[in-house]
Design an enzyme around this catalytic site. Structure first.
Site, PDB file in Angstrom:
ATOM      1  N   GLU A 197       6.920   4.014  -7.922  1.00 49.49           N
ATOM      2  CA  GLU A 197       7.096   2.749  -7.230  1.00 49.49           C
ATOM      3  C   GLU A 197       7.312   1.630  -8.233  1.00 49.49           C
ATOM      4  OE1 GLU A 197       5.573  -1.089  -5.326  1.00 49.49           O
ATOM      5  OE2 GLU A 197       5.039  -0.063  -7.182  1.00 49.49           O
ATOM      6  N   GLU A 198       6.554   1.679  -9.324  1.00 50.23           N
ATOM      7  CA  GLU A 198       6.641   0.624 -10.328  1.00 50.23           C
ATOM      8  C   GLU A 198       7.961   0.646 -11.092  1.00 50.23           C
ATOM      9  OE1 GLU A 198       4.661  -1.701 -10.310  1.00 50.23           O
ATOM     10  OE2 GLU A 198       2.654  -1.047  -9.717  1.00 50.23           O
ATOM     11  N   ASP A 228      -0.572  -1.274  -0.187  1.00 49.03           N
ATOM     12  CA  ASP A 228      -0.341  -1.491  -1.614  1.00 49.03           C
ATOM     13  C   ASP A 228      -1.224  -2.651  -2.066  1.00 49.03           C
ATOM     14  OD1 ASP A 228       0.622  -1.742  -4.163  1.00 49.03           O
ATOM     15  OD2 ASP A 228       2.728  -1.864  -3.606  1.00 49.03           O
ATOM     16  N   HIS A 230      -1.001  -5.884 -13.120  1.00 50.19           N
ATOM     17  CA  HIS A 230      -0.133  -5.282 -14.142  1.00 50.19           C
ATOM     18  C   HIS A 230      -0.687  -5.472 -15.553  1.00 50.19           C
ATOM     19  CE1 HIS A 230       3.871  -4.802 -11.704  1.00 50.19           C
ATOM     20  NE2 HIS A 230       2.838  -4.213 -11.130  1.00 50.19           N
TER      21      HIS A 230
END
Length: 496
Positions: A320-321, A349, A449
């Site tokens: 996904e990233e 998410d 992140h």
């Protein structure tokens, strides 16, 4: 959770899927006539499931994911041993619970970045981030004058058309505001105008992380800056600057985990998903270990053969990233009939952000923000999600379908979608802090992140509330797709 608009995330992937199109295999034939006798649906299932699941149960799985990251360089990024071990853990848990489980493989373009810097007239500009799949600069970087594209508040598409670039663009480092067109389009048009490199400054508060689409689409070195760090550049046209981006891209593979119940109609599937990969920079315990763990807790409590009307298919997506690779490949591998089998996609998410909001995707576009309404039925899913949050004692609100998570390809295919989200780098407003607690003026997840996205930086209360809400909604739709919060029946679905 990916940054950037979904339209900016198109990736070139070669989809390696199973014969059944990448989804869960049809239920195996029963062993005996007695086994064929269906059990009547259990009307008490949604309430019982919501009562049985817990944030503590989900946290047990998060401890496992943290341990996997700790043993594998601090992350669980797709294409790495940490992600492969995460896949094995989830798949094994689901198999033990009686689900039919597949782990289809999908190739993707892996991207990593080393040194990233920008100096203007010799003074460093902080927090420069290479956009995913950006070309590297030559050794020593690109040194050239800045060409600053003028800001026009009425124009939401800066640097999106050739006419936006003056003749002085050739050989320069272009500075432009983010706007709404894909990053891939911005850097392509800049490259065609002769730019040596590009710097995109965020329109909103917070860092700018995004993708130029794919390795094949990458044309010039392209970096992102937050609004705070980038705004001073708009008064420095013609000033010499040096941009350094050390980047690397290579082909790797990832896996999805697809787990389906053996009971329920296989042509009326309630699908629920979360992405299992982290970014390379950290363990991804909130993003999106939290959604993955809440989903796994729900699946294990539901079991592989519950008394339900509609089959439930759980998905833990890979890469996904890297641009929604796993979910995009999955949807691309479904023929029209298999798409029609999917009644909805429920997406989770980031459901334990430390400065948590309680957000449900805005299926009817009632908030009038960004993307339009989702496919028919998305409005009903939003209502069901908000009602489930109310049942656990919190008043939720809408959040835009901005394309940053795995609902994107399902919406593109015309499949109703919805889900829950506790926020990423967006800033909590005073009104939201008054409603939910936490700190106004700070990000929902200040560790987004980063290496600090770990077990120590979660809201356990939010994890528990969202896990219970997820279980309630999954259980409710597994029993009945109709009613005031229902979705269109199969005969009415026209997947794109």
């Amino acid at each position: 959770m990916r940054s950037g608009l979904f339209a900016a995330m198109s990736v070139l992937v070669v989809v390696v899927l199973t014969a059944c199109g990448g989804g869960a295999a049809p239920p195996a034939a029963p062993a005996s006539p007695a086994a064929q006798a269906p059990q009547p649906p259990d009307p008490g299932l949604p309430a019982a499931l919501a009562q049985q699941v817990s944030g503590d149960g989900a946290f047990v799985h998060l401890q496992q994911l943290q341990g996997i990251a700790d043993r594998n360089g601090g992350n669980r990024a797709s294409g790495s041993p940490g992600h492969e071990q995460s896949v094995d853990y989830v798949a094994d848990q689901a198999r033990r619970a009686g689900f039919q489980v597949e782990t289809p493989t999908v190739p993707f373009d892996f991207f990593s970045a080393g040194a990233q810097s920008l100096a203007v007239a010799g003074a460093p500009v902080p927090n420069v981030v290479a956009l995913t799949y950006s070309k590297p600069t030559p050794p020593g970087g690109v040194t050239a004058p800045l060409v600053v594209l003028p800001e026009a508040p009425a124009d939401p598409t800066p640097a999106c058309d050739a006419a936006d670039f003056p003749p002085t663009t050739r050989g320069a480092i272009v500075v432009a505001r983010r706007g709404v067109c894909p990053f891939a389009q911005k850097q392509r048009v800049a490259a065609e105008a002769g730019a040596a490199a590009m710097v995109v400054v965020n329109t909103e508060a917070g860092p700018l992380n995004g993708t130029v689409g794919s390795v094949a689409e990458s044309r010039i070195p392209t970096a992102g800056l937050s609004r705070a760090d980038g705004d001073p550049l708009f008064g420095r046209g013609g000033v010499p600057a040096t941009l350094v981006l050390e980047t690397r891209a290579e082909s790797r593979t990832t896996r999805n985990v697809i787990a389906q119940t053996t009971t329920g109609r296989p042509d009326e599937v309630v699908m629920a998903g979360a992405h299992l990969d982290s970014v390379p920079e950290g363990p991804g315990i909130n993003d999106d270990g939290s959604g993955s763990a809440a989903l796994l807790e729900t699946a294990l409590r539901l079991g592989g053969a519950p008394r339900i009307t509609n089959a439930v298919r759980f998905a833990w997506w890979g890469a996904e990233e890297e641009g929604l690779v796993g979910s995009t490949a999955y949807v691309a591998g479904l023929d029209p009939e298999r798409k029609r089998d999917i009644a909805m996609l429920l997406n989770f998410d980031m459901v334990a952000s430390p400065n948590a909001g309680y957000l449900a995707y805005d299926g009817d576009d009632s908030d009038r923000q960004g993307a339009p309404a989702g496919p028919p039925g998305s409005d009903a899913i939003e209502r069901r999600m908000l009602a489930a949050l109310g049942q656990v004692g919190v008043q939720g609100e809408g959040t835009d379908f901005d394309g940053r998570s795995d609902y994107g390809p399902f919406i593109e295919a015309g499949i109703p979608a919805g889900g829950l989200f506790t926020g990423a780098e967006e800033v909590k407003t005073p009104e939201q802090a008054a409603r939910w607690g936490g700190a106004a003026g700070q990000a929902f997840d200040p560790n987004y992140h980063s290496p600090r996205d770990d077990l120590a930086n979660l809201d356990r209360v939010a994890l528990d509330r969202n896990t219970r809400a997820i279980a309630s909604v999954v259980g409710g739709y597994a029993l009945d797709l109709g009613g005031p919060d229902g979705v269109p029946p199969r005969a009415a679905r026209q997947p794109r």
